[in-house]
Enzyme design. Structure first.
Site, PDB file in Angstrom:
ATOM      1  N   THR A  45      38.606  41.400  12.253  1.00 12.69           N
ATOM      2  CA  THR A  45      37.433  40.550  12.380  1.00 12.69           C
ATOM      3  C   THR A  45      36.371  41.319  13.143  1.00 12.69           C
ATOM      4  O   THR A  45      36.533  42.515  13.419  1.00 12.69           O
ATOM      5  CB  THR A  45      37.822  39.177  12.985  1.00 12.69           C
ATOM      6  OG1 THR A  45      36.678  38.345  12.943  1.00 12.69           O
ATOM      7  CG2 THR A  45      38.356  39.283  14.401  1.00 12.69           C
ATOM      8  N   LYS A  90      35.320  45.129  10.691  1.00  9.29           N
ATOM      9  CA  LYS A  90      35.513  44.996   9.240  1.00  9.29           C
ATOM     10  C   LYS A  90      35.059  46.228   8.437  1.00  9.29           C
ATOM     11  O   LYS A  90      35.622  46.511   7.385  1.00  9.29           O
ATOM     12  CB  LYS A  90      34.780  43.746   8.723  1.00  9.29           C
ATOM     13  CG  LYS A  90      35.450  42.448   9.157  1.00  9.29           C
ATOM     14  CD  LYS A  90      34.790  41.231   8.529  1.00  9.29           C
ATOM     15  CE  LYS A  90      35.448  39.961   9.028  1.00  9.29           C
ATOM     16  NZ  LYS A  90      34.935  38.760   8.371  1.00  9.29           N
ATOM     17  N   ASP A  95      38.082  37.080   2.362  1.00  8.69           N
ATOM     18  CA  ASP A  95      37.146  36.014   2.773  1.00  8.69           C
ATOM     19  C   ASP A  95      36.557  35.301   1.554  1.00  8.69           C
ATOM     20  O   ASP A  95      36.601  34.076   1.455  1.00  8.69           O
ATOM     21  CB  ASP A  95      35.983  36.599   3.586  1.00  8.69           C
ATOM     22  CG  ASP A  95      36.330  36.765   5.057  1.00  8.69           C
ATOM     23  OD1 ASP A  95      37.257  36.090   5.534  1.00  8.69           O
ATOM     24  OD2 ASP A  95      35.654  37.561   5.735  1.00  8.69           O
ATOM     25  N   GLY A 121      21.828  32.880   3.930  1.00  9.67           N
ATOM     26  CA  GLY A 121      22.394  33.929   4.770  1.00  9.67           C
ATOM     27  C   GLY A 121      22.646  35.186   3.956  1.00  9.67           C
ATOM     28  O   GLY A 121      22.766  35.133   2.719  1.00  9.67           O
ATOM     29  N   GLY A 174      24.651  37.912   5.669  1.00 11.79           N
ATOM     30  CA  GLY A 174      25.584  38.684   6.488  1.00 11.79           C
ATOM     31  C   GLY A 174      26.919  38.877   5.761  1.00 11.79           C
ATOM     32  O   GLY A 174      26.986  38.773   4.524  1.00 11.79           O
ATOM     33  N   GLY A 175      27.962  39.160   6.558  1.00  8.70           N
ATOM     34  CA  GLY A 175      29.275  39.456   5.975  1.00  8.70           C
ATOM     35  C   GLY A 175      29.837  38.305   5.142  1.00  8.70           C
ATOM     36  O   GLY A 175      30.395  38.529   4.059  1.00  8.70           O
ATOM     37  N   ALA A 176      29.697  37.072   5.628  1.00  9.01           N
ATOM     38  CA  ALA A 176      30.259  35.927   4.899  1.00  9.01           C
ATOM     39  C   ALA A 176      29.529  35.738   3.567  1.00  9.01           C
ATOM     40  O   ALA A 176      30.154  35.518   2.520  1.00  9.01           O
ATOM     41  CB  ALA A 176      30.168  34.668   5.760  1.00  9.01           C
ATOM     42  N   GLY A 216      34.243  24.516   6.335  1.00 11.20           N
ATOM     43  CA  GLY A 216      34.626  25.890   6.678  1.00 11.20           C
ATOM     44  C   GLY A 216      36.135  26.102   6.769  1.00 11.20           C
ATOM     45  O   GLY A 216      36.599  27.241   6.697  1.00 11.20           O
TER      46      GLY A 216
END
Ligand code: NDP
Length: 293
Positions: free
Chosen positions: A69, A73, A109, A132, A134-136, A259
């Site tokens: 995490t 990553k 993910d 968004g 970002g990574g997600a 989530g």
């Protein structure tokens, strides 16, 4: 016949920094117990400069695998033997799997998100608004596209980050979806004021960190009146699971994914990679609900 004694537990875990608030251990260990596996999942604080040593340690101890995490990553990739297709497209690994002594980097993910989405609908041919970059957002965009999503609208406050994701999706991701036999259209929209959901969108995903504990009442700049009842609305925020967006979309009659759906989904796939067996997702969700009760 006396029972054979075995005090050696198989090891898995999570490397992060900071990591103390990561709720994965109770979820994964509940699954192991329900599967009758005497395995452990250790929550391990690994400073960035110690990541290489930690991976060498995991090899030495014979870890079956581990999650990575924030902030590991991307950095972990240089210490692995190879990476799978999704992880390579995303340039990020959240799950390392020991396959006959070789450490292989995967990304679960987005796959976890798709698994929770499929419980409600088929992503094929759908148009998705992704809040968004970002990574997600990257993980969800890649896997939803590979699962057949035909249009992605990226909405991000920071224009540079939004454009970078648009470039990645229009390039490598569009090539990968073409190879699976379908076309993908990608647009980036700078986020200014309350975002108005365009007509024809089927899915809205909050992949920003807005609403994460302790900012539980934070409002996403979004014109809720433009979210139609037919839309599927998802939030990546695991803590608290019932975010303001989840509440407001649910009150409108939208189908909603919280989530915990993504968190459980990626945990299920990680356990499958590590053990070759399928865990009970309901047991895992209950363990998390107790954590966040
Ligand atoms: P990143 O730091 O990589 O990205 C954060 C994103 O949120 C950026 O796009 C950022 O926009 C945006 N953002 C943050 N604050 C605001 C704001 N006030 N207004 C508009 N945009 C904002 O984080 P991750 O992508 O790794 O994680 C995002 C969230 O997803 C986290 O809360 C994390 O807990 C959750 N998550 C959940 C998972 C699950 O299994 N449920 C798995 C992985 C993550 P900008 O670029 O403009 O700064």
């Amino acid at each position: 016949m006396p029972k054979e004694l075995n005090f050696k537990q198989e090891l898995t875990g999570c490397f992060g920094f900071p990591v103390a608030e990561n709720p994965t251990q109770p979820m994964i260990e509940a699954a192991f117990r329900a599967m009758g596996l005497d395995w452990r999942y250790l929550t391990l604080e690994v400073r960035p400069e110690k990541l290489g040593a930690a991976v060498a340690g995991a090899r030495a101890f014979g870890f079956r695998g581990f999650n990575c995490t924030i902030p590991h990553k991307v950095a972990v990739i240089e210490y692995l033997d190879s990476v799978g297709e999704s992880a390579s497209l995303m340039g990020a690994v959240n799950c390392v799997v020991n396959r006959d002594g070789a450490l292989v980097g995967e990304n679960t993910d987005g796959k976890g998100f798709v698994a929770s989405f499929r419980a409600l609908a088929d992503p094929s041919g759908k148009s998705m608004v992704l809040l968004g970059a970002g990574g997600a957002a990257r993980a969800i965009g890649v896997e939803m596209a590979l699962a057949g999503c035909s249009q992605i609208t990226i909405v991000n406050r920071d224009e540079k980050r939004g454009r970078e994701l648009e470039t990645l999706f229009r390039g490598k991701l569009c090539e990968a979806t073409k190879a699976t036999g379908h076309e993908l259209a990608v647009t980036y929209v700078p986020w200014r004021g309350d975002f108005r959901v365009p007509a024809g969108a089927d899915i809205l995903v909050n992949a920003t960190s807005i609403g994460l504990f302790p900012d539980v009442d934070a409002r996403i700049p979004l014109a809720m009146e433009t979210v139609p009842q037919e839309m599927i609305v998802a939030d990546v925020i695991p803590n608290p699971p019932t975010t303001r967006l989840v509440r407001e979309a649910g009150a409108k009659g939208c189908r909603v994914i919280d989530g915990l759906g993504m968190l459980v989904g990626q945990g299920v796939i990680g356990i499958e990679y590590w053990t070759g067996m399928s865990p009970d997702a309901a047991v895992m969700r209950r363990a998390l609900e107790q954590v966040f009760a």
